[in-house]
Design an enzyme around this catalytic site. Structure first.
Site, PDB file in Angstrom:
ATOM      1  CB  ILE A  12      -1.115   0.031   1.297  1.00 12.42           C
ATOM      2  CG1 ILE A  12      -2.195   0.828   1.091  1.00 12.42           C
ATOM      3  CG2 ILE A  12      -0.279   0.200   2.437  1.00 12.42           C
ATOM      4  CD1 ILE A  12      -3.312   0.710   1.883  1.00 12.42           C
ATOM      5  CB  VAL A  34      -0.184  -2.173   7.064  1.00 12.98           C
ATOM      6  CG1 VAL A  34      -1.537  -1.824   7.849  1.00 12.98           C
ATOM      7  CG2 VAL A  34      -0.431  -1.282   5.877  1.00 12.98           C
ATOM      8  CG  ASP A  35       0.886   1.747  12.446  1.00 16.29           C
ATOM      9  OD1 ASP A  35       1.163   2.850  12.125  1.00 16.29           O
ATOM     10  OD2 ASP A  35       0.834   1.516  13.687  1.00 16.29           O
ATOM     11  CB  THR A 123      -7.027  -9.496   8.100  1.00 14.15           C
ATOM     12  OG1 THR A 123      -6.167  -8.746   7.266  1.00 14.15           O
ATOM     13  CG2 THR A 123      -8.643  -8.971   8.061  1.00 14.15           C
ATOM     14  N   GLY A 124      -4.410  -8.719  10.537  1.00 13.86           N
ATOM     15  CA  GLY A 124      -3.098  -9.335  10.730  1.00 13.86           C
ATOM     16  C   GLY A 124      -2.895  -9.551  12.283  1.00 13.86           C
ATOM     17  CB  VAL A 125      -1.079  -7.598  14.927  1.00 14.24           C
ATOM     18  CG1 VAL A 125      -0.943  -7.598  16.318  1.00 14.24           C
ATOM     19  CG2 VAL A 125       0.130  -7.458  14.019  1.00 14.24           C
ATOM     20  CE1 TYR A 126      -4.389  -4.487  17.357  1.00 16.67           C
ATOM     21  CE2 TYR A 126      -5.770  -3.383  16.422  1.00 16.67           C
ATOM     22  CZ  TYR A 126      -4.988  -3.364  17.205  1.00 16.67           C
ATOM     23  OH  TYR A 126      -4.514  -2.022  17.930  1.00 16.67           O
TER      24      TYR A 126
HETATM   25  N1  AR6 Z   1       0.429  -3.058   2.150  1.00 15.42           N
HETATM   26  C1  AR6 Z   1      -0.465  -3.723   2.521  1.00 15.42           C
HETATM   27  N2  AR6 Z   1      -0.958  -4.691   3.228  1.00 15.42           N
HETATM   28  C2  AR6 Z   1      -0.114  -4.917   4.221  1.00 15.42           C
HETATM   29  C3  AR6 Z   1       1.272  -4.329   4.247  1.00 15.42           C
HETATM   30  C4  AR6 Z   1       1.229  -3.442   3.157  1.00 15.42           C
HETATM   31  N3  AR6 Z   1       2.733  -2.977   2.836  1.00 15.42           N
HETATM   32  N4  AR6 Z   1       1.700  -4.997   5.208  1.00 15.42           N
HETATM   33  C5  AR6 Z   1       0.874  -5.727   6.111  1.00 15.42           C
HETATM   34  N5  AR6 Z   1      -0.254  -5.667   5.409  1.00 15.42           N
HETATM   35  P1  AR6 Z   1      -1.804  -5.555  10.331  1.00 15.42           P
HETATM   36  P2  AR6 Z   1      -4.206  -5.060  12.180  1.00 15.42           P
HETATM   37  C6  AR6 Z   1      -1.500  -6.396   5.350  1.00 15.42           C
HETATM   38  O1  AR6 Z   1      -1.027  -6.490  11.181  1.00 15.42           O
HETATM   39  O2  AR6 Z   1      -4.437  -6.371  12.101  1.00 15.42           O
HETATM   40  C7  AR6 Z   1       0.150  -2.756  14.102  1.00 15.42           C
HETATM   41  O3  AR6 Z   1       1.302  -3.150  15.005  1.00 15.42           O
HETATM   42  C8  AR6 Z   1      -1.375  -7.924   6.396  1.00 15.42           C
HETATM   43  O4  AR6 Z   1      -1.089  -8.965   5.624  1.00 15.42           O
HETATM   44  O5  AR6 Z   1      -0.653  -4.584   9.904  1.00 15.42           O
HETATM   45  O6  AR6 Z   1      -5.233  -4.006  11.987  1.00 15.42           O
HETATM   46  C9  AR6 Z   1      -0.543  -1.759  14.617  1.00 15.42           C
HETATM   47  O7  AR6 Z   1       0.155  -0.781  15.259  1.00 15.42           O
HETATM   48  C10 AR6 Z   1      -2.742  -7.919   6.937  1.00 15.42           C
HETATM   49  O8  AR6 Z   1      -3.776  -8.457   5.924  1.00 15.42           O
HETATM   50  O9  AR6 Z   1      -2.999  -4.777  10.958  1.00 15.42           O
HETATM   51  C11 AR6 Z   1      -1.620  -2.347  15.623  1.00 15.42           C
HETATM   52  O10 AR6 Z   1      -0.930  -2.237  16.827  1.00 15.42           O
HETATM   53  C12 AR6 Z   1      -3.366  -6.338   7.090  1.00 15.42           C
HETATM   54  O11 AR6 Z   1      -2.277  -5.622   6.278  1.00 15.42           O
HETATM   55  C13 AR6 Z   1      -1.773  -3.821  14.851  1.00 15.42           C
HETATM   56  O12 AR6 Z   1      -0.696  -4.086  14.093  1.00 15.42           O
HETATM   57  C14 AR6 Z   1      -3.549  -5.931   8.371  1.00 15.42           C
HETATM   58  O13 AR6 Z   1      -2.451  -6.412   9.373  1.00 15.42           O
HETATM   59  C15 AR6 Z   1      -2.912  -3.702  14.043  1.00 15.42           C
HETATM   60  O14 AR6 Z   1      -3.291  -5.066  13.660  1.00 15.42           O
END
Ligand code: AR6
Length: 180
Positions: A12, A34-35, A123-126
């Site tokens: 992204i 992604v954050d 859908t990642g860490v959460y």
């Molecule tokens: N581009 C697009 N999607 C991505 C990227 C990227 N560069 N990197 C990861 N994803 P997550 P959450 C996808 O864990 O579950 C953070 O530490 C990833 O594969 O980033 O909302 C925050 O600070 C997944 O499908 O976010 C919070 O503490 C999606 O992005 C916590 O994680 C979301 O995964 C939020 O957890």
């Protein structure tokens, strides 16, 4: 309104749009996933702006969203929203996830941004189950753009092929007038 929405595979931080949505945490102080990627690509001005927002507004609770500049990202702004942590589905996770998308879209409309990209929030860490999260994302965005006629373009950026397949299925179901 379906033509406004599409899903793609990618990072992204690399895709030019008016506004990129970040899957943040309530502290707004950055994190992993992604954050982390968004803060890394944007550079330190993004964290400085987040700190300012945090000072002015306090924490960002799940379902809410705030907006900052975009630093070095190929965008005009970043909307930081906080999705729910998955606890099994009995703690209003679906409502909170829909609110995260809805409030992000409202901020994009309020700032007159015409294109917006979303990651698969929560859908990642959460730990939110990906298929259900994709259904909520597409249904919520579809409802919003149908009613408001804005934003012009909504991009769901998927980080892996299985997530992309889920979004494509939801978009195909919508095109076939199947309920999501
Ligand atoms: N581009 C697009 N999607 C991505 C990227 C990227 N560069 N990197 C990861 N994803 P997550 P959450 C996808 O864990 O579950 C953070 O530490 C990833 O594969 O980033 O909302 C925050 O600070 C997944 O499908 O976010 C919070 O503490 C999606 O992005 C916590 O994680 C979301 O995964 C939020 O957890």
């Amino acid at each position: 309104m379906l033509q406004r929405m599409c899903a793609c595979l990618g990072d992204i931080t690399q895709i030019p749009v008016d506004v990129i949505v970040n899957a943040a945490n309530p502290s707004l102080m950055g994190g992993g996933g992604v954050d982390g990627a968004i803060h890394q690509a944007a550079g330190p001005t993004l964290l400085a702006e987040c700190k300012l927002v945090r000072q002015q507004q306090g924490e960002c609770p799940p379902g809410h969203a705030v907006i900052t500049g975009a630093g070095n990202l190929p965008a005009k702004a970043v909307i930081h929203t906080v999705g729910p942590v998955w606890h099994g589905g009995e703690q209003h996770e679906a409502d909170l996830l829909a609110e995260a998308y809805h409030h992000s879209l409202e901020l994009a409309t309020a700032n007159d941004y015409h294109s917006i990209s979303f990651p698969a929030i929560s859908t990642g860490v959460y730990g939110y189950p990906s298929a259900e999260a994709a259904r909520i994302a597409v249904a919520t965005v579809n409802r919003y753009v149908t009613r408001r006629g804005h934003p012009e373009r909504v991009l769901f950026v998927c980080f892996d092929a299985s997530t992309l397949a889920l979004y494509q299925q939801c978009l195909a179901d919508l095109a076939a007038h199947k309920s999501l």
